[in-house]
Design an enzyme around this catalytic site. Structure first.
Site, short mmCIF file in Angstrom:
data_model
loop_
_atom_site.label_atom_id
_atom_site.label_comp_id
_atom_site.label_asym_id
_atom_site.label_seq_id
_atom_site.Cartn_x
_atom_site.Cartn_y
_atom_site.Cartn_z
N LEU A 138 0.82 -1.21 0.00
CA LEU A 138 0.00 0.00 0.00
C LEU A 138 0.85 1.26 0.00
O LEU A 138 0.40 2.32 -0.42
CB LEU A 138 -0.92 0.01 1.23
CG LEU A 138 -1.96 -1.11 1.30
CD1 LEU A 138 -2.66 -1.09 2.64
CD2 LEU A 138 -2.97 -1.00 0.17
N PHE B 105 8.50 4.16 9.15
CA PHE B 105 8.35 2.94 9.95
C PHE B 105 8.73 1.72 9.12
O PHE B 105 9.36 0.80 9.59
CB PHE B 105 6.89 2.84 10.42
CG PHE B 105 6.62 1.69 11.36
CD1 PHE B 105 6.58 1.91 12.72
CD2 PHE B 105 6.40 0.42 10.88
CE1 PHE B 105 6.32 0.86 13.59
CE2 PHE B 105 6.15 -0.63 11.75
CZ PHE B 105 6.11 -0.40 13.11
N PRO C 151 7.36 -0.61 5.23
CA PRO C 151 6.27 -0.78 4.27
C PRO C 151 4.95 -1.11 4.95
O PRO C 151 4.92 -1.63 6.06
CB PRO C 151 6.75 -1.95 3.40
CG PRO C 151 7.67 -2.72 4.30
CD PRO C 151 8.34 -1.71 5.18
N LYS D 164 1.41 -2.69 9.24
CA LYS D 164 2.66 -1.94 9.31
C LYS D 164 3.78 -2.91 9.65
O LYS D 164 3.74 -3.59 10.67
CB LYS D 164 2.58 -0.89 10.43
CG LYS D 164 2.16 0.50 10.03
CD LYS D 164 2.31 1.41 11.25
CE LYS D 164 2.04 2.86 10.92
NZ LYS D 164 2.29 3.73 12.07
N ASP E 269 1.78 14.85 15.74
CA ASP E 269 1.99 14.72 14.29
C ASP E 269 0.66 14.76 13.54
O ASP E 269 0.41 13.97 12.63
CB ASP E 269 2.74 13.43 13.97
CG ASP E 269 3.35 13.44 12.57
OD1 ASP E 269 3.50 14.54 12.00
OD2 ASP E 269 3.67 12.37 12.04
#
Length: 780
Positions: free
Chosen positions: A468, A473, A475, A490, A587
């Site tokens: 995606l 972090f 892929p 994740k 964030d």
């Protein structure tokens, strides 16, 4: 044929009269202290409040009242469905009511038991049109304007009825759960589930498979020719994979059909019909694999063929017993057997106790006057001592060889193994407050712990077709598990700039957060080098992919944008004020706002989030993380962050949603300006509405709402944190409950590069991925 004595909880329910109805209209009540009840149209099924006749409830009370359903022909009032099996009512004050809030059971001195809330659905209905209908099938249906809002078939207890589904339906898992004991209807140890991959029904003890029907139901014992014929049907489509059954009978009356139609998952895991046994749990004691049984796999101390048997036992010493869980009333004898099987020091459990565990862990003798019945683990023969010594010698030799050959490898892996052991300790420690939030149960959030093999299978081996996106972090892949559930995964990459700290931070924080406007974490995987987080899959990806796309932002009219702004504000208010932890996200940006299938916003990516104390005015940090354009001045310049830092980011997002432009876009007024500065200049000159996205002109937006949002956005980005509103004030402003003050000159309103210089000339990369957005800042 098996022999089995069926014992089912008998409830003391009021006998029926001819005045019963099958409908509870809006505003009507069903009382537990009177002769109120519902009866289906043809008189087959009744619904009312019943009192437990014997035994104790799960919390130690001597009795309890339940909203129960039963067949009227069944004189013993054996329940086929309970609305509040895990929450019995202490007295006869229970009242079932349909009102403007939905469907609930009120009671004296305690919070209502809410079965359905109208606020939980996006369907627009007139609440006065809602009504509750008891159908002859045994399905209790809440209807509203010819729509099914809620039905009891979607919340099965321990009874499978014709027409009821088992499996996965629109993301919901439908399965039967046994009672805790033969007299306590609270959720017990066993489940009956439909496995669409294996085309079979499965009985499980917690996570362990005990018995299956086998593919094509080959393990079902032959039934009496005069018994019912069950027609099982498997349905599979993109939204559902489930099993249901109907009855094929001609020689029985309707009353006999209803009486014998049900399948009951008994408290010990047995699966029963009214006149036959599909599965007797005593036949699957752990040592066999025939007739659908699964052998009990366990720790290294359990041998093939070991099983439980009831024996009369007496013990010579008191230290032969382990009473650690003796008073735990949430554990049944079946839970105790499961715990004993996994513990090499356990020899058996007290078979006479309904609740709590007394473990046999030392020497014992069989028989005698003072013997007690125990479920004892019987070993399948004894191994030769010679072979034991041979195996031990071989093992020692291999250990020495492996030890010397892997020293160098272990040194290289030392750091990564320390990180892994830290996480594993986090998951298994009984003294860590964090792990209590990760454990399953009534107080946890039911996070699943996935194996790397499960995730490999779900992502087709991390196929590039499932990718995606990529971020700091690592892929992110789309995955589909065997039950059809779609997820976003994740995967922490080895070269990730966000490492173990962010992984633990996001895992622990989001496990404790539960809100409709926050992305939902389903589970995680820590296995070897693999560290992964598993999230719900959100098909509409992130908000920035709509707002900053020339064609797609036309899909968001003003009402939808205003609703998105409200949703973000509600999620942020929860983080700042109402969650069990006070969270500063640090964030916030449009790429971290995800959209579900109904375009409802969900805040994501908690890798940079921090916990703060309610009395803290601000906290300093030497590690400035986030995204330029969204960071507040006091954070970007001095490393000071507070909840007002998130308010600043929220204000920037509001201006971007209204204008359809990025904050870092260049605007010309009398000098180069960013979006914040441009909005300020327009507002000062009385032309704030010119900021509105031109694509909204055809949707006839409410100009007072647009102006209110622009003013609110400017108030949120003011230079002094104390001048910015709290998120509680923001909600009040959006609802029109609070007068807006006049904004002052905002911070960072020009194209100055001072922020980038202050954060050591870092280069920012943003990745907007389905369901997950990552931000990282790398030194050049």
């Amino acid at each position: 044929m098996f022999s089995f004595r069926v014992v089912i909880l008998i409830l003391g329910c009021l006998r029926l009269t001819e005045a019963a109805t099958n409908v509870l209209n809006h505003g009507d009540k069903l009382n537990s202290n009177s002769s109120d009840y519902l009866v289906s149209r043809n008189g087959a099924v009744a619904l009312g409040f019943c009192k437990q006749e014997y035994g104790q409830t799960w919390d130690g009370k001597q009795f309890g009242y339940y909203l129960a359903m039963w067949y009227t022909e069944d004189k013993s009032n054996r329940s086929i469905w309970l609305a509040n099996r895990d929450d019995p009512i202490a007295d006869d004050s229970g009242v079932l009511i349909v009102d403007t809030t939905g469907l609930k059971i009120t009671r004296t001195g305690e919070n209502p038991i809410r079965l359905f809330s109208l606020q939980s659905t996006s369907i627009t209905i007139n609440s006065s049109d809602t009504k509750l209908v008891l159908q002859d099938t045994g399905n209790l249906v809440l209807q509203g304007t010819n729509k099914v809002l809620w039905q009891s078939f979607d919340y099965p207890t321990n009874t499978f009825l014709p027409g009821m589904k088992l499996g996965v339906s629109h993301g919901a898992r439908l399965s039967l759960t046994s009672w805790l004991t033969r007299s306590i209807p609270a959720s017990g140890s066993f489940t009956l589930e439909w496995d669409p991959i294996g085309n079979r029904l499965v009985v499980q003890l917690r996570e362990r498979v005990l018995w299956t029907t086998g593919e094509g139901f080959r393990n079902i014992p032959p039934l009496d020719p005069l018994s019912m014929n069950y027609n099982f049907t498997h349905v599979s489509n993109p939204n559902e994979q489930y099993l249901y059954y109907t009855l094929a009978i001609s020689q029985f009356t309707p009353e006999e059909r209803r009486k014998n139609a049900r399948l009951v998952l008994f408290y010990d895991g047995s699966l029963l019909g009214s006149k036959f046994v599909l599965f007797d749990s005593k036949t699957c004691a752990g040592d066999r694999t025939d007739n659908g049984c699964d052998r009990w796999e366990g720790t290294k101390c359990r041998n093939k063929g070991d099983k439980f048997e009831i024996r009369s036992v007496r013990y010579p010493h008191t230290d032969s017993l382990n009473n650690t869980l003796l008073g735990n009333i949430s554990l049944s004898i079946n839970d105790c057997k499961d715990l004993c099987w996994k513990d090499c020091n356990c020899l058996g459990v007290n078979a006479m106790m309904d609740l709590g565990c007394q473990f046999l862990s030392g020497p014992y003798q069989e028989g005698g006057l003072e013997a007690t019945s125990y479920q004892v683990i019987i070993r399948n023969g004894s191994r030769s001592k010679t072979w034991i010594w041979i195996l031990m010698s071989i093992a020692m030799a291999l250990t020495i060889v492996v030890l010397f050959s892997t020293v160098f490898y272990l040194r290289r892996r030392q750091r990564s193994r320390e990180e892994e052991m830290f996480l594993l300790d986090l998951m298994t420690s009984d003294n860590t407050s964090d792990i209590r939030e990760l454990q399953t149960g009534n107080k946890g959030h039911n996070l699943d712990i996935y194996t790397a093999q499960m995730i490999m299978s779900a992502t087709n081996g991390f196929s590039p077709e499932n990718l995606l996106g990529k971020g700091g972090f690592g892929p992110v892949f789309k995955g589909t598990f065997r039950d059809g559930i779609e997820v976003a995964i994740k995967r922490l990459s080895r070269g990730s700039t966000q490492g173990l700290v962010e992984f633990k931070n996001e895992l622990i924080l989001i496990a404790k957060l539960q809100h409709t406007n926050l992305v939902r974490l389903l589970g995680f995987c820590v296995q070897g080098d693999e560290k992964m987080l598993v999230y719900e899959y959100l098909p509409n990806k992130s908000l920035d992919s709509f707002i900053f796309d020339e064609s797609k932002r036309k899909l968001l009219d003003w009402d939808k944008r205003f609703s998105i702004i409200e949703g973000i504000a509600q999620g942020l208010l929860y983080l700042h004020k109402y969650s069990r932890l006070r969270i500063i996200h640090r964030d916030l940006k449009l790429s971290n706002i995800l959209l579900d299938e109904n375009m409802n916003p969900k805040i994501s990516d908690f890798g940079m989030a921090r916990i703060y104390k309610t009395n803290e005015a601000g906290t300093n940090t030497n590690r400035i993380v986030g995204t330029y354009g969204y960071m507040s001045p006091e954070y970007a310049m001095d490393g000071i962050f507070s909840e007002k830092s998130d308010v600043y980011s929220f204000g920037v997002m509001v201006l971007e949603v209204v204008s359809g432009r990025k904050n870092r876009s260049r605007f010309e007024f009398d000098r180069p300006l960013n979006l914040v500065g441009y909005a300020w200049e327009l507002w000062k000159h009385g032309a704030a509405l010119e900021l509105m996205d031109t694509s909204l002109s055809g949707s006839s937006p409410k100009q007072y709402q647009v102006l209110r949002c622009i003013t609110l956005g400017l108030l949120c980005v003011e230079d002094n944190p104390s001048d910015r509103p709290t998120m509680s004030d923001v909600i009040s402003v959006l609802n029109g409950e609070m007068q807006l003050p006049l904004p002052k000159h905002p911070a960072f309103s020009t194209e100055s590069r001072i922020v980038e210089e202050n954060v050591m000339d870092k280069e920012m990369e943003n990745y907007s991925v389905n369901g997950l957005t990552m931000s990282t800042m790398d030194a050049r």
